[in-house]
Design a protein around this motif. Sequence first.
Motif, short mmCIF file in Angstrom:
data_model
loop_
_atom_site.label_atom_id
_atom_site.label_comp_id
_atom_site.label_asym_id
_atom_site.label_seq_id
_atom_site.Cartn_x
_atom_site.Cartn_y
_atom_site.Cartn_z
N ARG A 217 0.91 -1.04 -0.24
CA ARG A 217 0.29 -0.16 -0.10
C ARG A 217 1.13 1.30 0.32
O ARG A 217 0.25 2.09 -0.54
CB ARG A 217 -0.72 -0.24 1.22
N LEU A 220 2.03 1.57 -3.42
CA LEU A 220 1.58 2.20 -4.45
C LEU A 220 1.06 3.99 -4.21
O LEU A 220 1.27 4.70 -5.28
CB LEU A 220 -0.22 1.52 -4.69
N LEU A 221 1.08 4.08 -2.82
CA LEU A 221 0.74 5.61 -2.57
C LEU A 221 2.15 6.36 -2.71
O LEU A 221 1.98 7.29 -3.23
CB LEU A 221 0.61 5.69 -0.75
N GLU A 222 3.18 5.84 -2.84
CA GLU A 222 3.97 6.49 -3.13
C GLU A 222 4.63 6.52 -4.53
O GLU A 222 4.71 7.76 -5.52
CB GLU A 222 5.68 6.04 -2.57
N VAL A 223 3.32 5.72 -5.65
CA VAL A 223 3.47 5.78 -7.23
C VAL A 223 2.62 7.12 -7.28
O VAL A 223 3.15 7.96 -8.22
CB VAL A 223 3.66 4.50 -8.14
N GLN A 224 2.03 6.74 -6.63
CA GLN A 224 0.55 8.30 -7.23
C GLN A 224 1.28 9.17 -7.22
O GLN A 224 0.43 10.00 -7.37
CB GLN A 224 -1.15 7.19 -6.26
N ARG A 225 1.60 9.51 -5.69
CA ARG A 225 2.62 10.85 -5.62
C ARG A 225 3.45 10.94 -6.55
O ARG A 225 3.73 12.51 -7.40
CB ARG A 225 2.88 10.68 -4.13
N ARG A 227 2.78 10.04 -9.73
CA ARG A 227 2.40 10.72 -10.88
C ARG A 227 1.35 11.89 -10.57
O ARG A 227 1.49 12.21 -11.36
CB ARG A 227 1.23 9.28 -11.22
N GLU A 228 0.80 12.18 -9.67
CA GLU A 228 0.71 13.76 -9.35
C GLU A 228 1.38 15.11 -9.25
O GLU A 228 1.15 15.82 -9.91
CB GLU A 228 0.07 13.65 -8.06
N GLU A 229 2.76 14.50 -9.11
CA GLU A 229 3.71 15.24 -8.59
C GLU A 229 4.45 15.61 -10.37
O GLU A 229 4.92 16.41 -10.77
CB GLU A 229 5.09 15.11 -8.22
N ASP A 399 4.44 16.32 0.43
CA ASP A 399 3.31 15.73 0.56
C ASP A 399 1.95 16.80 0.34
O ASP A 399 0.83 15.98 -0.35
CB ASP A 399 3.16 14.59 1.30
N ARG A 401 -0.01 19.52 -1.72
CA ARG A 401 -1.04 19.90 -2.84
C ARG A 401 -0.42 21.78 -3.06
O ARG A 401 -0.72 22.31 -3.21
CB ARG A 401 -2.80 19.75 -2.56
#
Length: 442
Positions: A217, A220-225, A227-229, A399, A401
């Motif tokens: 988990r 996955l959160l790091e990958v999502q972060r 991607r957003e970055e 982290d 926004r």
Amino acid sequence: MLERCVEAGGLGNEMNNNLTTIGGGAVQWREPERAIAVLRVLVVVSLALLVAFGTPVNRTYLTFGCILIGLAGVYAIYVLRANLRGRPLSQGWMTAVDVALTVLLTAATGGASSMVVALIPLAVVASAVRQGLKSAMLAALGTGALFAAVTLAVSRPEISLHHRIEVALWWCCYFVAFAVLTGSLRRVLDREHERTVRAKAEVMAEHAEAAEERDLRARLLEVQRLREEGLRVLLHEFRTPVSSLAALARSLTVPGRLDAERRDEAINLVAAHARHLTDMLDGLADLAIETGNPRGIPRIRRTFVQDLAQASLTSAGIPAEHSTVSLEPSGALIYCDEHRVRRIMTNLLENAHRHGSSRVVDLRIVCTRSSLTLEVGDRGPGLLTAKHTSAILGRASSDERAPVEGLGLWIVEQLVSALGGTFSLEPREGGGLLARVVIPLS
């Protein structure tokens, strides 16, 4: 995973060695074997006292009995010392010696009327504790046969043959009974121990699965972060050339607004922006395919520094009257990652132009054989200080926004780091901010 945990929990053929492993650590419990070793020594002492101070029947074969007691004492001490030092001994060998010495001492102290016969079940019990039911049954049958032979062979006038046969059969049956009882209890304890270890192994497996799930988990959160970055970086980087292209398109579509010379210049700018957007799309492909890093993959090209500076000023939307360019030496030609260097220069120029209250932005470029130094200075009212910039960098890399407008200097910092260079901000004499970037050249 459960099978590995159960195996690590001490189940298997080594359970008879009284070894249990729980949670990755070995816990050895040898108290039963040590208690048997101590008890063996005490039995030898009791036999010596019995022969020395007991009734005359216990000294039927005194010399033979004393020799056996001496041998039993040496054997008992040897086993105890081996146990204290952690040296393993053959369980079958110890059972055979225990039975043989006990039965022979029974013969030396009166045979069927000897009190030592009560010690023989102890040898059978010890065998059951150490080796289990099957070995205990074999030991009981062998002990019974040896005891029956000794009882019948040792003849005393006051004991009839019928009584000797009766004693032999009686004790032989009870030897087997002792073996069955103790071996069955050992089997019950082994099964209970196995259930306990298996339960602990299942708990360990559940904990391991939970930890693995938490780790997945987090990844996955790091990958999502990331991607957003990356999306925020791309939005910031595409905004400037797209805005410039829109302004140029409006100027080109209005008849008579631009003369022939300015029109050709505008068309050249459109082509330059198109090349810049192509490089940006290459970076986006790098992001999607290779590394997931918004900095992209380096591409070393032969670049004229003067052209690089002009393209960066154009991309930043800075008119010629609002900028000064100093190049040392003039006409410098370098090999570098043109796309990254232009992104660095464009972001710094755009930042200085935005916060410089429309005053002149100074660009100074110094080229040497080993490095490229970029200095961008503004004469802003002091709204953007080094301290304020550090706050923007910290917020953009956290982290939270962060707004797109706060990413420009953070992108510069990331790109300079990727190129192995240094990035610093400091106040200018007379007001404003000076941004300095030093990039090594191979």
